[in-house]
Write an enzyme that holds these catalytic residues in place. Structure first.
Site, PDB file in Angstrom:
ATOM      1  N   ASP A  48       0.852  -1.280   0.006  1.00  0.00           N
ATOM      2  CA  ASP A  48       0.068  -0.039  -0.075  1.00  0.00           C
ATOM      3  C   ASP A  48       1.016   1.227  -0.022  1.00  0.00           C
ATOM      4  O   ASP A  48       1.804   1.446   0.565  1.00  0.00           O
ATOM      5  CB  ASP A  48      -0.996  -0.158   1.323  1.00  0.00           C
ATOM      6  CG  ASP A  48      -2.001   0.980   1.087  1.00  0.00           C
ATOM      7  OD1 ASP A  48      -3.331   0.430   1.016  1.00  0.00           O
ATOM      8  OD2 ASP A  48      -1.886   2.187   1.200  1.00  0.00           O
ATOM      9  N   ILE A  49       0.459   2.144  -0.786  1.00  0.00           N
ATOM     10  CA  ILE A  49       1.220   3.513  -0.878  1.00  0.00           C
ATOM     11  C   ILE A  49       1.409   4.274   0.231  1.00  0.00           C
ATOM     12  O   ILE A  49       2.195   5.084   0.533  1.00  0.00           O
ATOM     13  CB  ILE A  49       0.625   4.138  -2.185  1.00  0.00           C
ATOM     14  CG1 ILE A  49       1.752   5.105  -2.674  1.00  0.00           C
ATOM     15  CG2 ILE A  49      -0.602   5.111  -1.709  1.00  0.00           C
ATOM     16  CD1 ILE A  49       1.500   5.866  -3.878  1.00  0.00           C
ATOM     17  N   GLY A  86     -15.993   2.934   3.400  1.00  0.00           N
ATOM     18  CA  GLY A  86     -14.789   3.731   3.056  1.00  0.00           C
ATOM     19  C   GLY A  86     -13.994   3.423   1.968  1.00  0.00           C
ATOM     20  O   GLY A  86     -12.760   3.575   2.029  1.00  0.00           O
ATOM     21  N   HIS A 105     -10.173  -5.174  -3.497  1.00  0.00           N
ATOM     22  CA  HIS A 105      -9.266  -5.457  -3.029  1.00  0.00           C
ATOM     23  C   HIS A 105      -9.328  -5.662  -1.484  1.00  0.00           C
ATOM     24  O   HIS A 105     -10.228  -5.194  -0.823  1.00  0.00           O
ATOM     25  CB  HIS A 105      -8.113  -4.008  -3.084  1.00  0.00           C
ATOM     26  CG  HIS A 105      -8.758  -2.807  -2.596  1.00  0.00           C
ATOM     27  ND1 HIS A 105      -9.907  -2.016  -3.154  1.00  0.00           N
ATOM     28  CD2 HIS A 105      -8.732  -2.272  -1.172  1.00  0.00           C
ATOM     29  CE1 HIS A 105     -10.003  -1.085  -2.616  1.00  0.00           C
ATOM     30  NE2 HIS A 105      -9.431  -0.987  -1.365  1.00  0.00           N
TER      31      HIS A 105
HETATM   32  P1  5GP Z   1      -9.623   1.427   0.263  1.00  0.00           P
HETATM   33  O1  5GP Z   1      -9.790   2.842   0.973  1.00  0.00           O
HETATM   34  O2  5GP Z   1     -10.608   1.512  -1.011  1.00  0.00           O
HETATM   35  O3  5GP Z   1     -10.128   0.222   0.926  1.00  0.00           O
HETATM   36  O4  5GP Z   1      -8.410   1.328  -0.148  1.00  0.00           O
HETATM   37  C1  5GP Z   1      -7.532   1.790  -1.123  1.00  0.00           C
HETATM   38  C2  5GP Z   1      -5.933   1.787  -0.722  1.00  0.00           C
HETATM   39  O5  5GP Z   1      -5.454   1.948  -2.098  1.00  0.00           O
HETATM   40  C3  5GP Z   1      -5.641   2.648   0.164  1.00  0.00           C
HETATM   41  O6  5GP Z   1      -5.078   2.018   1.309  1.00  0.00           O
HETATM   42  C4  5GP Z   1      -4.603   3.528  -0.506  1.00  0.00           C
HETATM   43  O7  5GP Z   1      -3.429   4.005   0.460  1.00  0.00           O
HETATM   44  C5  5GP Z   1      -3.837   2.422  -1.648  1.00  0.00           C
HETATM   45  N1  5GP Z   1      -3.531   3.234  -2.717  1.00  0.00           N
HETATM   46  C6  5GP Z   1      -3.999   4.636  -3.243  1.00  0.00           C
HETATM   47  N2  5GP Z   1      -3.372   4.749  -4.453  1.00  0.00           N
HETATM   48  C7  5GP Z   1      -2.359   3.569  -4.623  1.00  0.00           C
HETATM   49  C8  5GP Z   1      -1.381   3.721  -5.620  1.00  0.00           C
HETATM   50  O8  5GP Z   1      -1.261   4.621  -6.254  1.00  0.00           O
HETATM   51  N3  5GP Z   1      -0.576   2.690  -5.257  1.00  0.00           N
HETATM   52  C9  5GP Z   1      -0.707   1.858  -4.220  1.00  0.00           C
HETATM   53  N4  5GP Z   1       0.206   0.836  -4.044  1.00  0.00           N
HETATM   54  N5  5GP Z   1      -1.762   2.011  -3.321  1.00  0.00           N
HETATM   55  C10 5GP Z   1      -2.589   2.793  -3.533  1.00  0.00           C
END
Ligand code: 5GP
Ligand code: ZN
Length: 113
Positions: free
Chosen positions: A30-31, A92, A99
């Site tokens: 995760d970034i 969220g 994912h």
């Molecule tokens: P969500 O909030 O949808 O459950 O999780 C999305 C996740 O994707 C977040 O934890 C966010 O930090 C991660 N994320 C967003 N953009 C990128 C990216 O460009 N690269 C990576 N590796 N992770 C990302």
């Protein structure tokens, strides 16, 4: 899916730190990590979220869980870890491609925020 960030990661248009890959899934860091270990596991098939899965996806979803289990072992998360799927607005979810977050290396609280 042209506008999907994780499809862009799958196609190589957006670079990332790949941790595991097979014919069905990709795992990458995760970034914005929320724990010492924070890995995202995604299906290669574009599925928006758990609202869009069906009977045809049972093998894929089971496979993802086995991959998560192996990743946890590879990362020595022997004392436990957390697996998170954020679904939809209330859940969220910020990236509209299914994912699972594998989080570990620290103790997590409950209930989540
Ligand atoms: P969500 O909030 O949808 O459950 O999780 C999305 C996740 O994707 C977040 O934890 C966010 O930090 C991660 N994320 C967003 N953009 C990128 C990216 O460009 N690269 C990576 N590796 N992770 C990302
Ligand atoms: Zn996608």
């Amino acid at each position: 899916m042209e506008d999907c960030l994780f499809c862009k990661i799958l196609s190589g248009k957006v670079s990332t730190k790949k941790i595991y890959e097979d014919d069905k899934v990709l795992a990458f860091g995760d970034i914005n990590p929320q724990a010492p270990v924070h890995i995202l596991v995604i299906p290669k098939k574009h599925i928006v979220n758990l609202n869009d899965v069906g009977e045809d996806d049972i093998v894929l979803l089971g496979h993802i869980q086995v991959v998560i289990s192996k990743l946890a072992r590879n990362n020595k998360l022997f004392d436990g870890y957390r697996v998170v799927n954020n679904c939809g607005v209330d859940g969220g979810q910020t990236v509209q491609h299914l994912h699972y977050h594998l989080l570990g290396g620290r103790v997590f609280g409950w209930p989540p925020g």
